[in-house]
Motif scaffolding. Structure first.
Motif, PDB file in Angstrom:
ATOM      1  N   MET A  54       0.809  -1.163   0.112  1.00 30.07           N
ATOM      2  CA  MET A  54       0.021  -0.109   0.046  1.00 30.07           C
ATOM      3  C   MET A  54       0.790   1.286   0.045  1.00 30.07           C
ATOM      4  O   MET A  54       0.744   2.099  -0.890  1.00 30.07           O
ATOM      5  N   VAL A  55       1.907   1.352   0.819  1.00 27.19           N
ATOM      6  CA  VAL A  55       2.700   2.594   0.967  1.00 27.19           C
ATOM      7  C   VAL A  55       3.692   2.636  -0.197  1.00 27.19           C
ATOM      8  O   VAL A  55       3.795   3.611  -0.692  1.00 27.19           O
ATOM      9  N   PHE A  56       4.135   1.551  -0.868  1.00 31.45           N
ATOM     10  CA  PHE A  56       4.846   1.510  -1.901  1.00 31.45           C
ATOM     11  C   PHE A  56       4.289   2.255  -3.101  1.00 31.45           C
ATOM     12  O   PHE A  56       4.490   3.110  -3.817  1.00 31.45           O
ATOM     13  N   ALA A  57       2.902   1.753  -3.404  1.00 31.06           N
ATOM     14  CA  ALA A  57       2.183   2.269  -4.293  1.00 31.06           C
ATOM     15  C   ALA A  57       1.762   3.722  -4.053  1.00 31.06           C
ATOM     16  O   ALA A  57       1.698   4.559  -5.106  1.00 31.06           O
ATOM     17  N   TRP A  58       1.503   4.043  -2.612  1.00 34.89           N
ATOM     18  CA  TRP A  58       0.959   5.528  -2.592  1.00 34.89           C
ATOM     19  C   TRP A  58       2.121   6.300  -2.697  1.00 34.89           C
ATOM     20  O   TRP A  58       2.303   7.339  -3.426  1.00 34.89           O
ATOM     21  N   SER A  59       3.373   6.034  -2.388  1.00 34.17           N
ATOM     22  CA  SER A  59       4.364   6.923  -2.446  1.00 34.17           C
ATOM     23  C   SER A  59       5.149   6.922  -3.944  1.00 34.17           C
ATOM     24  O   SER A  59       5.378   8.144  -4.295  1.00 34.17           O
ATOM     25  N   MET A  60       4.894   5.808  -4.642  1.00 33.91           N
ATOM     26  CA  MET A  60       5.372   5.907  -5.826  1.00 33.91           C
ATOM     27  C   MET A  60       4.258   6.916  -6.676  1.00 33.91           C
ATOM     28  O   MET A  60       4.768   7.577  -7.507  1.00 33.91           O
ATOM     29  N   GLN A  61       2.978   6.616  -6.538  1.00 28.80           N
ATOM     30  CA  GLN A  61       2.059   7.665  -6.959  1.00 28.80           C
ATOM     31  C   GLN A  61       2.255   8.889  -6.853  1.00 28.80           C
ATOM     32  O   GLN A  61       2.161   9.803  -7.966  1.00 28.80           O
ATOM     33  N   PHE A  62       2.594   9.224  -5.622  1.00 33.04           N
ATOM     34  CA  PHE A  62       3.000  10.908  -5.293  1.00 33.04           C
ATOM     35  C   PHE A  62       3.919  11.346  -6.379  1.00 33.04           C
ATOM     36  O   PHE A  62       3.710  12.310  -6.729  1.00 33.04           O
ATOM     37  N   ILE A  63       4.849  10.630  -6.443  1.00 34.07           N
ATOM     38  CA  ILE A  63       6.115  10.979  -7.207  1.00 34.07           C
ATOM     39  C   ILE A  63       6.120  11.287  -8.579  1.00 34.07           C
ATOM     40  O   ILE A  63       6.468  12.114  -9.171  1.00 34.07           O
TER      41      ILE A  63
ATOM     42  N   VAL B 101       5.406   7.499 -17.809  1.00 36.54           N
ATOM     43  CA  VAL B 101       4.267   8.122 -16.524  1.00 36.54           C
ATOM     44  C   VAL B 101       3.153   6.772 -16.576  1.00 36.54           C
ATOM     45  O   VAL B 101       2.605   6.370 -15.833  1.00 36.54           O
ATOM     46  N   HIS B 102       2.487   6.803 -17.902  1.00 39.06           N
ATOM     47  CA  HIS B 102       1.481   5.656 -18.182  1.00 39.06           C
ATOM     48  C   HIS B 102       1.697   4.299 -17.589  1.00 39.06           C
ATOM     49  O   HIS B 102       0.832   3.765 -16.668  1.00 39.06           O
ATOM     50  N   TRP B 103       2.631   3.634 -17.910  1.00 45.20           N
ATOM     51  CA  TRP B 103       3.027   2.439 -17.198  1.00 45.20           C
ATOM     52  C   TRP B 103       3.349   2.387 -15.889  1.00 45.20           C
ATOM     53  O   TRP B 103       3.000   1.320 -15.320  1.00 45.20           O
ATOM     54  N   SER B 104       3.768   3.611 -15.620  1.00 42.96           N
ATOM     55  CA  SER B 104       4.302   3.657 -14.216  1.00 42.96           C
ATOM     56  C   SER B 104       2.880   3.445 -13.239  1.00 42.96           C
ATOM     57  O   SER B 104       2.532   2.986 -12.101  1.00 42.96           O
ATOM     58  N   MET B 105       1.791   4.210 -13.779  1.00 37.50           N
ATOM     59  CA  MET B 105       0.568   4.367 -13.107  1.00 37.50           C
ATOM     60  C   MET B 105       0.142   2.999 -13.076  1.00 37.50           C
ATOM     61  O   MET B 105      -0.725   2.629 -12.303  1.00 37.50           O
ATOM     62  N   CYS B 106       0.198   2.118 -13.990  1.00 36.17           N
ATOM     63  CA  CYS B 106      -0.456   1.033 -14.257  1.00 36.17           C
ATOM     64  C   CYS B 106       0.167  -0.062 -13.133  1.00 36.17           C
ATOM     65  O   CYS B 106      -0.350  -0.883 -12.454  1.00 36.17           O
ATOM     66  N   LEU B 107       1.580   0.131 -12.832  1.00 37.28           N
ATOM     67  CA  LEU B 107       2.251  -0.572 -11.913  1.00 37.28           C
ATOM     68  C   LEU B 107       1.819  -0.291 -10.533  1.00 37.28           C
ATOM     69  O   LEU B 107       1.466  -1.165  -9.626  1.00 37.28           O
ATOM     70  N   ILE B 108       1.463   1.091 -10.198  1.00 34.87           N
ATOM     71  CA  ILE B 108       0.915   1.488  -9.051  1.00 34.87           C
ATOM     72  C   ILE B 108      -0.477   1.081  -8.732  1.00 34.87           C
ATOM     73  O   ILE B 108      -0.776   0.206  -7.882  1.00 34.87           O
ATOM     74  N   PHE B 109      -1.478   0.689  -9.577  1.00 39.04           N
ATOM     75  CA  PHE B 109      -2.583   0.102  -9.534  1.00 39.04           C
ATOM     76  C   PHE B 109      -2.372  -1.213  -9.391  1.00 39.04           C
ATOM     77  O   PHE B 109      -3.223  -1.750  -8.414  1.00 39.04           O
ATOM     78  N   ALA B 110      -1.630  -1.790  -9.751  1.00 44.42           N
ATOM     79  CA  ALA B 110      -1.390  -3.431  -9.591  1.00 44.42           C
ATOM     80  C   ALA B 110      -0.938  -3.534  -8.191  1.00 44.42           C
ATOM     81  O   ALA B 110      -1.402  -4.519  -7.304  1.00 44.42           O
ATOM     82  N   PHE B 111      -0.126  -2.967  -7.479  1.00 47.13           N
ATOM     83  CA  PHE B 111       0.183  -2.997  -6.060  1.00 47.13           C
ATOM     84  C   PHE B 111      -0.830  -2.606  -5.275  1.00 47.13           C
ATOM     85  O   PHE B 111      -0.936  -3.510  -4.247  1.00 47.13           O
ATOM     86  N   SER B 112      -1.702  -1.822  -5.708  1.00 48.02           N
ATOM     87  CA  SER B 112      -2.811  -1.404  -4.960  1.00 48.02           C
ATOM     88  C   SER B 112      -3.770  -2.794  -4.719  1.00 48.02           C
ATOM     89  O   SER B 112      -4.187  -3.155  -3.835  1.00 48.02           O
ATOM     90  N   ILE B 113      -4.163  -3.380  -5.748  1.00 48.42           N
ATOM     91  CA  ILE B 113      -4.482  -4.580  -5.934  1.00 48.42           C
ATOM     92  C   ILE B 113      -4.162  -5.855  -5.026  1.00 48.42           C
ATOM     93  O   ILE B 113      -4.694  -6.407  -4.264  1.00 48.42           O
ATOM     94  N   MET B 114      -2.797  -5.900  -4.999  1.00 44.77           N
ATOM     95  CA  MET B 114      -1.867  -6.787  -4.462  1.00 44.77           C
ATOM     96  C   MET B 114      -2.452  -6.530  -2.733  1.00 44.77           C
ATOM     97  O   MET B 114      -2.587  -7.405  -2.178  1.00 44.77           O
ATOM     98  N   ALA B 115      -2.325  -5.287  -2.508  1.00 39.07           N
ATOM     99  CA  ALA B 115      -2.592  -5.015  -0.918  1.00 39.07           C
ATOM    100  C   ALA B 115      -3.918  -5.574  -0.667  1.00 39.07           C
ATOM    101  O   ALA B 115      -4.221  -6.000   0.443  1.00 39.07           O
TER     102      ALA B 115
END
Length: 419
Positions: free
Chosen positions: A22-31, A175-189
């Motif tokens: 969760m924090v990985f996705a949130w912090s990556m998203q903010f950056i 940026v686009h696929w970075s956002m996709c990776l963030i979404f994937a981590f949120s689903i994993m959480a």
């Protein structure tokens, strides 16, 4: 104390995995958002507005969120928070689709990002109190300090890897696929969280009127000197030491190191904090906690000043690394104070006040940094923030000798004695 005591509980290990993702996705998203917004606008104030868009809903709903968390079952409430975060991540992914960007004005994209950040702020208002309350339901009271340290360490580890990967992924996959990776981590959480069982509601005042509940929470925080002192000190330090919000400017316009260098700069403070937190599992910080907290925040201010004046990349990295290490000390001590001093039935409300003081000050600090950078220049703004941090610590040490002498050894021993 056994440094691995909390890790001997299966659900706590699952919880750490959930918190990491969760924090990985949130912090990556903010950056990624910071990078995209500054690339669109080239305006330092726009970076401050990102923080403002998150802090407005987070602060305005925080007390209500604390009351709500204390009245509800924690696991399912955290599930709903993660669903909300996943929806925000999906929205940002859609906004970054190349074909959408091509046929949409920059202002529309910018306002869309601000709106989703605002929605994320509402989610965050409930997220912090829920996590803080859930930890206390997973492990016994006697290992609260150890669990708080491991939870904070996991948070920092995610805060190291999230920003670092964000910086590199922007350069590698965009940026686009970075956002996709963030979404994937949120689903994993979210999937991991479902492996934790529902927990009992320990509040003896279920159904208590909201106004009365909120007043009780505020009275407790303001009446408990150790908690109020720690939160106030950290809030001011984070508010005026928000140099990390200006890192896109340093990376692109001052140090000229690009997206990869931006990732290194953003990860440096988190790496320092992580190493310090890992060390604190073997060398606890509860003895003479007040003095250690004051010294840590004072050193943090000095590091921010050095970073602001530096034009050499590796000196900037070193200053940020040390600022993170000192901030790690502050975080561990603050979390230990909160866990030890807060009754179970008030954890949601106390954590909400904590989020108003400290969590929201990150975003307010981002706005303060962006606004002062706009008014007086980037370097001057960072140095000004560091100086204000030093002034705050000095005033706190002078006017509050009781906080200077704060020692948590007795509290730790009392909790360890609980069977």
């Amino acid at each position: 104390m056994d440094p691995y005591a909390a890790l001997r509980y299966k659900e706590f290990n699952i919880f750490l995995g959930v918190r990491f993702a969760m924090v990985f996705a949130w912090s990556m998203q903010f950056i990624v958002i910071e990078w995209q917004v500054y690339s669109l606008t080239k305006d330092p104030l726009s970076l401050g507005i990102i923080g403002l868009m998150e802090v407005i809903p987070a602060v305005s709903t925080a007390l209500f969120a604390g009351h709500f968390v204390d009245q509800k079952e924690k696991r399912n409430l955290l599930v709903k928070c993660l669903i909300g975060f996943s929806a925000v991540s999906l929205g940002l992914f859609v906004l970054s689709v190349p074909s959408f960007i091509e046929h949409t004005s920059s202002n529309t994209i910018l306002y869309g990002i601000y709106f989703l950040v605002f929605c994320g702020g509402i989610v965050r208002a409930f997220l912090g109190p829920t996590i803080f309350s859930l930890i206390a339901l997973i492990v016994p009271k006697k290992i609260y300090p150890n669990a708080a340290t491991w939870s904070s360490t996991t948070w920092q580890l995610a805060s190291v890897l999230g920003p670092a990967l964000a910086g590199f992924s922007i350069g590698w996959i965009g940026v686009h696929w970075s956002m996709c990776l963030i979404f994937a981590f949120s689903i994993m959480a979210l999937i991991g969280l479902l492996q934790i069982s529902r927990k009992p509601i320990l509040n003896p005042k279920i159904g208590e009127p909201m106004v009365q509940s909120l007043k009780e929470g505020l009275r407790f925080v303001f009446g408990t000197k150790a908690i109020f002192g720690a939160l106030t000190l950290d809030m001011i330090a984070v508010l005026f030491g928000g140099a990390v919000a200006l890192l896109p400017i340093y990376a692109q316009d001052i140090l000229h190191v690009g997206a990869e260098g931006f990732g290194v700069l953003r990860a440096a403070p988190a790496i320092g904090a992580l190493l310090m937190m890992l060390g604190s599992t073997r060398f606890p910080l509860h003895r003479r906690a007040g003095k250690k907290l004051l010294l840590a925040v004072f050193g943090f201010g000095i590091c921010i000043i050095v970073f602001g004046l530096s034009t050499w990349f590796w000196l900037s990295v070193a200053a940020l690394f040390l600022s993170g290490a000192l901030d790690g000390i502050s975080m561990v001590i603050r979390q230990t104070i909160l866990q030890l001093k807060t009754p179970d039935h008030m954890r949601g409300r106390v954590a909400s006040v904590n989020s108003m003081f400290v969590g929201s000050s990150n975003e307010l600090g981002a706005f303060e940094s962006g606004a002062t950078a706009k008014l007086m220049g980037t370097v001057t703004a960072v140095v000004f923030g560091g100086c204000m941090t030093l002034l705050t610590v000095s005033l706190t040490a002078f006017i509050s000798p009781a906080f200077r002498k704060l020692d948590l050894q007795k509290d730790v021993e009392e909790h360890e004695a609980v069977n």
